[in-house]
Write an enzyme that holds these catalytic residues in place. Structure first.
Site, PDB file in Angstrom:
ATOM      1  N   TYR A 229       0.715  -1.369   0.179  1.00  0.00           N
ATOM      2  CA  TYR A 229      -0.119  -0.274   0.007  1.00  0.00           C
ATOM      3  C   TYR A 229       0.966   1.054  -0.553  1.00  0.00           C
ATOM      4  CZ  TYR A 229      -4.551  -1.941   0.469  1.00  0.00           C
ATOM      5  OH  TYR A 229      -5.976  -2.286   0.730  1.00  0.00           O
TER       6      TYR A 229
ATOM      7  N   LYS B  87       3.290 -15.605   1.442  1.00  0.00           N
ATOM      8  CA  LYS B  87       3.561 -15.655   0.176  1.00  0.00           C
ATOM      9  C   LYS B  87       4.853 -16.556   0.603  1.00  0.00           C
ATOM     10  CE  LYS B  87       1.445 -17.853  -3.776  1.00  0.00           C
ATOM     11  NZ  LYS B  87       0.963 -18.049  -3.292  1.00  0.00           N
TER      12      LYS B  87
ATOM     13  N   ASP C 160      -3.167 -18.194   0.189  1.00  0.00           N
ATOM     14  CA  ASP C 160      -4.075 -18.930  -0.666  1.00  0.00           C
ATOM     15  C   ASP C 160      -4.975 -20.274  -0.213  1.00  0.00           C
ATOM     16  OD1 ASP C 160      -1.758 -19.835  -1.056  1.00  0.00           O
ATOM     17  OD2 ASP C 160      -1.751 -20.536  -3.030  1.00  0.00           O
TER      18      ASP C 160
ATOM     19  N   ASP D 186      -6.244  -6.833   4.089  1.00  0.00           N
ATOM     20  CA  ASP D 186      -7.899  -6.422   3.754  1.00  0.00           C
ATOM     21  C   ASP D 186      -8.535  -7.454   3.231  1.00  0.00           C
ATOM     22  OD1 ASP D 186      -9.167  -4.275   2.750  1.00  0.00           O
ATOM     23  OD2 ASP D 186      -7.934  -4.362   0.661  1.00  0.00           O
TER      24      ASP D 186
ATOM     25  N   ASP E 115     -12.226  -8.631   4.830  1.00  0.00           N
ATOM     26  CA  ASP E 115     -13.951  -9.203   4.007  1.00  0.00           C
ATOM     27  C   ASP E 115     -14.301 -10.336   3.249  1.00  0.00           C
ATOM     28  OD1 ASP E 115     -13.222  -6.469   3.755  1.00  0.00           O
ATOM     29  OD2 ASP E 115     -14.367  -6.573   1.387  1.00  0.00           O
TER      30      ASP E 115
HETATM   31  C1  IPM Z   1     -10.879  -1.220   4.637  1.00  0.00           C
HETATM   32  C2  IPM Z   1     -10.375  -0.205   2.708  1.00  0.00           C
HETATM   33  C3  IPM Z   1      -9.637   0.743   1.977  1.00  0.00           C
HETATM   34  C4  IPM Z   1      -8.176  -0.327   2.606  1.00  0.00           C
HETATM   35  C5  IPM Z   1      -9.646   1.652   0.862  1.00  0.00           C
HETATM   36  C6  IPM Z   1     -10.489   1.988   0.895  1.00  0.00           C
HETATM   37  C7  IPM Z   1      -8.251   2.314   1.315  1.00  0.00           C
HETATM   38  O1  IPM Z   1     -10.787  -1.661   2.063  1.00  0.00           O
HETATM   39  O2  IPM Z   1      -9.880   0.156   4.942  1.00  0.00           O
HETATM   40  O3  IPM Z   1     -10.591  -2.476   4.014  1.00  0.00           O
HETATM   41  O4  IPM Z   1      -7.830  -1.076   1.167  1.00  0.00           O
HETATM   42  O5  IPM Z   1      -7.751  -0.054   3.413  1.00  0.00           O
HETATM   43 MN    MN Z   2     -11.270  -3.671   2.705  1.00  0.00          MN
END
Ligand code: IPM
Ligand code: MN
Ligand code: NAD
Length: 357
Positions: A141, A192, A224, A248, A252
Site C-alpha cells: 500500500y 506468501k 491462498d 484487507d 472481508d
Molecule cells: C479498508 C478499505 C481500505 C483499504 C481502502 C478504502 C483504502 O478497503 O479499510 O479495508 O484497502 O485499507
Molecule cells: Mn477493505
C-alpha cells in the site's frame, strides 16, 4: 479529565451509520458519566467537494488532537476518475500513515443469533471468534517506487513495491502475539513465503519473536491456503497476523462468516494506543441514501473505541450487550435478514440499540 472524540462520517452510507453510532455514544456518555466531548470534520469525497483535497489540514490537525476517531467510510463513483493522489481513499490512507496507526484489529465474531445469516452452514461458523491483526501503514500500500511509467517500447507499465522492514514486522508481530496471549494462544501468520522474499523475512521475524512468547503456538500459512481454510474450517483460527493487502482481503472474507460485512468493526491503533475506529466495509454506493445500511459494524466500532482508547470497558460491554439484545428481538437490516425476523431500517436499528441501552 474530559476526552475528545472526532467523528469523520465520510461518504456514501458513512453519514447514515455514523449518525446512529453517534447517538449510541451520546447515550453511554450520559449513562456512564464518561465526560466525552465530540467534534466532527470532513474526509474523503465530502472533503474533496468542500475544499478539493481528501484530507484537509484542519481534519488532520483535529485528528492528531483527538483521543479517538470514529470514521464511517470514504469513496464512491463520483470521485473514481480523479488521479490517485486526490481520491477519497487517500484521505483514509493519509490518516492511517500520519497518525502511524500500524495495528489494525479486525475481530470476526459470529453472534449466535446470526448463524443462519451466514452463507456458510451453521455448524461451520457457530461459535466463530477470530481476530485478524492486519499491518496497516506499510507493505504494498505504501511501498516506493510506485506509479505508471512508459517503457522503451512505448508500452505503459503499472508498478507497486511490496516492502517491509524488520522493525515494521516486529511491531505488528508483537501486537499479534500479545493478542493471542489474551485469547486462545494460537497465532497463524499468513504470508506468501514460497514466492515473495519480503514475506520470507516476515516469516523469519515471526519465528524469532515466538521465542519471546513461549505460551503462544505459532503456525504459518500461505495466503491462498488461508483464503480457502477460512471458508472450509474457520474455527481452526484464533489470531491471524498478516500484511496490509492480504489482511484487507482476508478480513472481508472473514466478515461474511459473521453473516454480513455490515457486522465487522475495526480498531486501528498506534504505539500510544491512540486509535481510529471504523467498520471494515466501505461507503456502499449501491445502497447509499436509502436508509437501509447496517449500522452495527459502526456501533460495534464505537464499543471498541471505548475499550481501547477511552478506558470505558463497562460502556463498551453495555453497547455489545445492547447489540446482542436487538438481535435477540429479531430485528434485522436487509443484509442480515432471514425468514421469521423483522426487517428494520438503519435508523430503526440505531433506535433499537439505544432503547436496549
Ligand atoms: C479498508 C478499505 C481500505 C483499504 C481502502 C478504502 C483504502 O478497503 O479499510 O479495508 O484497502 O485499507
Ligand atoms: Mn477493505
Ligand atoms: P463496500 O464495502 O462499500 O460494499 C460492498 C457490498 O457490501 C455492497 O453490496 C454494499 O451494499 C454492501 N455493504 C457494505 N456495507 C454495508 C452495510 N453497512 N450494510 C449493508 N450492506 C453493506 O465495498 P465496495 O463496493 O468495493 O467499495 C465502495 C467504495 O467504498 C469504494 O469507493 C471503496 O474504495 C470504498 N471503501 C472504503 C472503505 C473505508 O472507508 N474504510 C472500505 C472499503 C471500501
Amino acid at each position: 479529565m474530559s476526552k475528545s472524540v472526532l467523528l469523520l462520517p465520510g461518504d456514501g452510507i458513512g453519514p447514515e451509520i455514523v449518525a446512529e453510532a453517534e447517538k449510541v455514544l451520546h447515550k453511554v456518555n450520559e449513562k456512564f458519566g464518561l465526560g466525552l466531548k465530540f467534534d466532527s470534520a470532513l474526509v474523503g469525497g465530502a472533503a474533496i467537494d468542500d475544499s478539493g483535497v481528501p484530507l484537509p489540514e484542519e481534519t488532520l490537525s483535529k485528528a492528531r488532537d483527538a483521543d479517538a476517531i470514529l470514521l464511517g467510510a470514504v469513496g464512491g463513483p463520483k470521485w473514481d476518475a480523479l488521479e490517485m493522489a486526490l481520491r477519497p481513499e487517500k484521505g483514509l490512507l493519509g490518516l492511517r500513515s500520519n497518525l502511524a496507526l500500524f495495528a489494525n484489529l479486525r475481530p470476526a465474531i459470529l453472534y449466535p443469533q446470526l448463524a443462519s445469516a451466514s452463507s456458510l452452514k451453521p455448524e461451520v461458523v457457530s461459535g466463530l471468534d477470530i481476530m485478524i491483526v492486519r499491518e496497516l501503514t506499510g507493505g504494498i500500500y505504501f511501498g516506493q517506487p510506485r506509479g505508471v511509467r512508459e517503457l522503451e517500447n512505448g508500452e505503459r507499465q503499472g508498478y507497486n513495491t511490496y516492502v517491509y522492514t524488520e522493525s515494521e514486522i516486529r511491531r505488528i508481530g508483537r501486537v499479534a502475539f500479545e493478542a493471542a496471549q489474551q485469547r486462545n494462544k494460537k497465532l497463524c501468520s499468513v504470508d506468501k513465503a514460497n514466492v515473495l522474499e519480503v514475506t520470507v523475512l516476515w516469516r523469519e521475524i515471526m519465528e524469532d519473536l515466538a521465542k519471546e512468547y513461549p505460551d503462544v503456538e505459532l503456525s504459518h500459512m500461505y495466503v491462498d491456503n488461508a483464503a480457502m481454510q477460512l471458508v472450509r474450517a474457520p474455527k481452526q483460527f484464533d489470531v491471524i497476523v498478516t500484511g496490509n493487502m492480504f489482511g484487507d482481503i482476508l478480513s472481508d472474507e472473514a466478515a461474511m462468516l459473521t453473516g454480513s460485512i455490515g457486522m465487522l468493526p475495526s480498531a486501528s491503533l498506534n504505539a500510544d494506543k491512540q486509535g481510529m475506529y471504523e467498520p471494515c466495509h466501505g461507503s456502499a454506493p449501491d445502497i447509499a441514501g436509502q436508509g437501509i445500511a447496517n449500522p452495527l459494524a459502526t456501533i460495534l466500532s464505537a464499543a471498541m473505541m471505548l475499550r481501547y482508547s477511552l478506558q470505558a470497558e463497562e460502556a463498551a460491554q453495555a453497547i455489545e450487550a445492547a447489540v446482542s439484545k436487538v438481535l435477540d428481538q429479531g430485528l434485522r437490516t436487509a443484509d442480515i435478514m432471514s425468514e421469521g425476523h423483522t426487517r428494520v431500517s438503519t435508523l430503526e436499528m440505531g433506535e433499537a440499540v439505544l432503547a436496549a441501552l
